[in-house]
Design an enzyme around this catalytic site. Sequence first.
Site, short mmCIF file in Angstrom:
data_model
loop_
_atom_site.label_atom_id
_atom_site.label_comp_id
_atom_site.label_asym_id
_atom_site.label_seq_id
_atom_site.Cartn_x
_atom_site.Cartn_y
_atom_site.Cartn_z
N GLU A 90 0.84 -1.20 0.00
CA GLU A 90 0.00 0.00 0.00
C GLU A 90 0.87 1.24 0.00
OE1 GLU A 90 -4.03 -1.77 2.12
OE2 GLU A 90 -2.69 -0.53 3.32
N CYS A 103 3.55 8.62 0.71
CA CYS A 103 4.02 7.67 1.72
C CYS A 103 4.20 6.33 1.01
CB CYS A 103 3.03 7.56 2.87
SG CYS A 103 3.50 6.36 4.14
N CYS A 110 6.44 -6.83 6.83
CA CYS A 110 7.49 -6.23 7.65
C CYS A 110 8.12 -7.31 8.51
CB CYS A 110 6.92 -5.12 8.53
SG CYS A 110 8.19 -4.19 9.43
N CYS A 114 6.72 -4.33 15.94
CA CYS A 114 6.16 -3.23 16.74
C CYS A 114 4.69 -3.57 17.06
CB CYS A 114 6.25 -1.92 15.98
SG CYS A 114 7.92 -1.48 15.48
N CYS A 117 1.54 -1.56 15.47
CA CYS A 117 1.48 -1.36 14.02
C CYS A 117 0.82 -2.55 13.32
CB CYS A 117 2.89 -1.14 13.47
SG CYS A 117 2.95 -0.86 11.68
N GLY A 161 6.93 -1.82 5.81
CA GLY A 161 8.31 -2.29 5.84
C GLY A 161 9.26 -1.33 6.53
N GLU A 162 10.44 -1.84 6.84
CA GLU A 162 11.54 -1.06 7.43
C GLU A 162 12.54 -0.76 6.32
OE1 GLU A 162 14.34 0.84 8.85
OE2 GLU A 162 12.91 0.39 10.45
N SER A 193 12.27 7.05 7.20
CA SER A 193 11.89 6.76 8.57
C SER A 193 12.36 5.36 8.94
CB SER A 193 10.37 6.86 8.73
OG SER A 193 9.97 6.46 10.03
N SER A 216 11.56 6.36 14.55
CA SER A 216 10.35 5.96 15.26
C SER A 216 10.76 5.60 16.68
CB SER A 216 9.72 4.75 14.53
OG SER A 216 8.51 4.38 15.10
N LEU A 217 10.52 6.49 17.62
CA LEU A 217 11.07 6.35 18.98
C LEU A 217 10.03 5.82 19.97
CD1 LEU A 217 13.49 6.78 20.87
CD2 LEU A 217 12.71 9.14 21.21
N CYS A 335 -1.06 6.45 9.73
CA CYS A 335 0.19 5.88 10.25
C CYS A 335 -0.09 4.64 11.09
CB CYS A 335 0.90 6.93 11.08
SG CYS A 335 2.50 6.41 11.68
#
Length: 344
Positions: A90, A103, A110, A114, A117, A161-162, A193, A216-217, A335
């Site tokens: 997406e 985006c 992924c 997390c 998410c 994904g990362e 990100s 992303s903290l 998000c």
Amino acid sequence: MKDIRTLSLDQLKDYFVSLGEKPFRAKQVYDWLWSKNLHSIDEMTNLSKPLRERISEEYTINPVSVDQLQKSTDGTIKNGVKLHDGLLVESVLIPTETRTTACVSSQVGCSLNCEFCATARLKRMRNLEVAEIVDQVALIDSQSKMYFDRPLSNIVFMGMGEPMMNYKNVVEAIRKITQPEGLGMSPRRITVSTSGIPKMIKMLADEELKVKLALSLHSAIESKRNEIMPFSDKFPLTEIMEALQYWYQKTGSVITFEYCVWKNINDGDEDIKALIRYCKQVPSKVNLIQYNPIGDGKYDQCNKQAEENYIRQLENSGITVMVRRSRGGDIDAACGQLANKATD
């Protein structure tokens, strides 16, 4: 057949020389592929028909396509993007009065976990190829012109994904997006990100791409962050900070900390103080992100008072803070919500 877009410009030159053609043919084809984003060899009209037929015997072009398009009441557009092997990702077009932002996704699914998410609940199937990433950007640029009468202005690698787990392809895609013989977009309007992989942050700094970096903290308390983002126990906050300091030293670019505040999880004064201490270690700013529920009930958006407390204490400490309101929540485009959710 192999996608011709997997060939570099030098490889294209070698290919055309092997056919008895002049090397400049490579530049013509490269322009069709990456500047014009053409998806048909037969439409490369400055090549002879016999040459186009010869190329088509050996190579193809595998463009992405829109499998499903959804429009939010706030103008946000979510694309269900089908890849050449039938897998889906997406991507989202986010419009405001002054800009349109793409985006984009970097992986199918992924590999991280997390808890907040929806994408993390999907199995990582594979990394996206360079052309598949560029195609998302070109697609959303065309949608921006069609629906909002202006070209795409910003790109964020905040989709599925990362990005750092698909490092090579993401970096090469950024080069294709920004180079004059590619899409020609400004690297300073691109943000990568990451959930925080120190080694890869340093590598990205060394690339000199001139892009921006967001982390992303979500908590600057080690034990709490490890609960929210379990994989992060492999990457201590001290090591991440060292990498961020290296990033700033190499690039001079301020880091953005992306931060959701959840009710009864990280909405206390001790969480704010820890965040302030962390921010003070490197030039940075904070984006407070409105949380978008994914249906598990564990993570709930904090109340207004807690958000205002964060803003007040951060600003009093001299830290720039912005609140990023949710966009596209009614179509699961916000998000943390991207998960290829089927719709009727």
